[in-house]
Design a protein around this motif. Structure first.
Motif, PDB file in Angstrom:
ATOM      1  N   UNK A 262      48.425  97.432  -0.099  1.00 43.37           N
ATOM      2  CA  UNK A 262      49.149  98.180   1.018  1.00 43.37           C
ATOM      3  C   UNK A 262      48.361  99.327   1.467  1.00 43.37           C
ATOM      4  N   UNK A 263      47.673  99.915   0.866  1.00 45.68           N
ATOM      5  CA  UNK A 263      46.942 101.009   1.635  1.00 45.68           C
ATOM      6  C   UNK A 263      45.424 101.220   1.534  1.00 45.68           C
ATOM      7  N   UNK A 264      44.910  99.673   1.105  1.00 47.76           N
ATOM      8  CA  UNK A 264      43.545  99.305   1.080  1.00 47.76           C
ATOM      9  C   UNK A 264      42.701 100.447   0.399  1.00 47.76           C
ATOM     10  N   UNK A 265      42.948 100.830  -0.789  1.00 47.33           N
ATOM     11  CA  UNK A 265      42.396 101.704  -1.717  1.00 47.33           C
ATOM     12  C   UNK A 265      41.825 101.117  -3.095  1.00 47.33           C
ATOM     13  N   UNK A 266      40.797 101.685  -3.637  1.00 41.37           N
ATOM     14  CA  UNK A 266      40.698 101.269  -4.954  1.00 41.37           C
ATOM     15  C   UNK A 266      40.385 102.756  -5.473  1.00 41.37           C
TER      16      UNK A 266
ATOM     17  N   UNK B  38      37.821 104.543  -3.118  1.00 44.66           N
ATOM     18  CA  UNK B  38      37.196 103.892  -1.865  1.00 44.66           C
ATOM     19  C   UNK B  38      38.060 103.035  -1.303  1.00 44.66           C
ATOM     20  N   UNK B  39      37.678 102.439  -0.023  1.00 47.21           N
ATOM     21  CA  UNK B  39      38.556 101.658   0.900  1.00 47.21           C
ATOM     22  C   UNK B  39      38.290 100.351   0.641  1.00 47.21           C
ATOM     23  N   UNK B  40      39.028  99.236   0.327  1.00 48.36           N
ATOM     24  CA  UNK B  40      38.860  98.069   0.059  1.00 48.36           C
ATOM     25  C   UNK B  40      39.173  97.098   1.395  1.00 48.36           C
ATOM     26  N   UNK B  41      38.385  95.876   1.648  1.00 46.69           N
ATOM     27  CA  UNK B  41      38.755  95.074   2.488  1.00 46.69           C
ATOM     28  C   UNK B  41      38.743  93.714   1.663  1.00 46.69           C
ATOM     29  N   UNK B  42      40.087  93.145   1.669  1.00 45.42           N
ATOM     30  CA  UNK B  42      39.944  91.806   1.008  1.00 45.42           C
ATOM     31  C   UNK B  42      39.495  90.648   1.889  1.00 45.42           C
ATOM     32  N   UNK B  43      38.281  89.931   1.280  1.00 44.56           N
ATOM     33  CA  UNK B  43      37.620  89.110   2.143  1.00 44.56           C
ATOM     34  C   UNK B  43      38.040  87.647   1.925  1.00 44.56           C
ATOM     35  N   UNK B  44      38.797  87.537   0.711  1.00 43.53           N
ATOM     36  CA  UNK B  44      39.235  86.038   0.350  1.00 43.53           C
ATOM     37  C   UNK B  44      39.677  85.950  -0.833  1.00 43.53           C
ATOM     38  N   UNK B  45      40.146  84.816  -1.234  1.00 42.56           N
ATOM     39  CA  UNK B  45      41.141  84.527  -2.580  1.00 42.56           C
ATOM     40  C   UNK B  45      40.487  82.951  -2.939  1.00 42.56           C
ATOM     41  N   UNK B  46      40.444  82.718  -4.257  1.00 44.58           N
ATOM     42  CA  UNK B  46      40.296  81.459  -4.773  1.00 44.58           C
ATOM     43  C   UNK B  46      41.538  81.086  -5.532  1.00 44.58           C
TER      44      UNK B  46
END
Length: 164
Positions: A47-51, A63-71
Motif C-alpha cells: 500500500x505504501x511501497x515500503x520495506x 526503503x522503497x519497493x517496486x513490485x516487479x512481478x509474481x510467480x
C-alpha cells in the motif's frame, strides 16, 4: 516468437550478463553495508511501497519497493506487476520503464504480460528489471502459493538506528 516480435537472443544474453553482474555486486553491497544477514526480520507493505528491516524488534533500515512481478506456483506462471490490476499504484513505481525497455530493444519477455514459469527466465527478467530500474537490490517473499518479487530503492537508516 509467438507474437511475431523479432528477438536477437545474443543481445538479450548480453543485457542479462551485464544485469546479473550489476545485481550481484549491488545485492552483496546492500547486504554488507546495511547488515541484512543473520537474525534480521523484515516487513513490507504494498500500500505504501515500503520495506522495513528490524533486529530484536527495533527497526534499523527502511526503503522503497517496486513490485516487479509474481510467480503463481499452482499455475506455474510469471505475471509482470504492470499487468496485475489488483496491485496498489504505489508499489508499481516505475515498472513501466521495464516494459518500455523491452519494447524499444526487441526483448519480448519484458513487454509480455506473463509467461510460463521457467526459473532461469524469471531470474533473468528480475535482474534486467533491477538494472533498468537502477535498484539497490532485489527481494522476494512467498505468500500461500505466490512468490512476490521486488526491487529495493532509497535505503535509509531509521531514526531508531540513528538515521534521519
Amino acid at each position: 516468437m509467438e507474437d511475431g516480435t523479432e528477438h536477437d537472443h545474443s543481445d538479450w544474453e548480453e543485457v542479462v550478463r551485464a544485469a546479473r553482474e550489476r545485481a550481484r555486486s549491488r545485492q552483496a553491497l546492500m547486504i554488507e553495508r546495511h547488515g541484512l544477514s543473520g537474525d534480521v526480520q523484515y516487513d513490507w507493505s504494498m500500500d505504501d511501497a515500503r520495506i522495513t528491516w528490524s533486529r530484536n524488534g527495533t527497526a534499523f533500515l527502511t526503503g522503497r519497493i517496486t513490485m516487479i512481478g509474481s510467480v503463481s506456483l499452482s499455475h506455474e506462471t510469471w505475471l509482470w506487476s504492470w499487468a496485475n490490476d489488483s496491485l496498489p499504484p504505489a508499489v508499481l513505481g516505475d515498472i513501466d520503464r521495464v516494459r518500455a525497455f523491452g519494447e524499444a530493444n526487441g526483448f519480448p519477455v519484458l513487454p509480455w504480460p506473463g509467461f510460463d514459469h521457467d526459473p532461469a527466465l524469471v531470474a533473468e527478467a528480475r535482474m534486467v528489471a533491477a538494472s533498468v530500474l537502477d535498484a539497490e537490490g532485489l527481494w522476494a517473499d512467498s505468500t500461500d502459493d505466490v512468490q512476490l518479487h521486488f526491487t529495493i530503492h532509497d535505503l535509509k537508516p531509521t531514526a531508531a538506528a540513528g538515521g534521519c
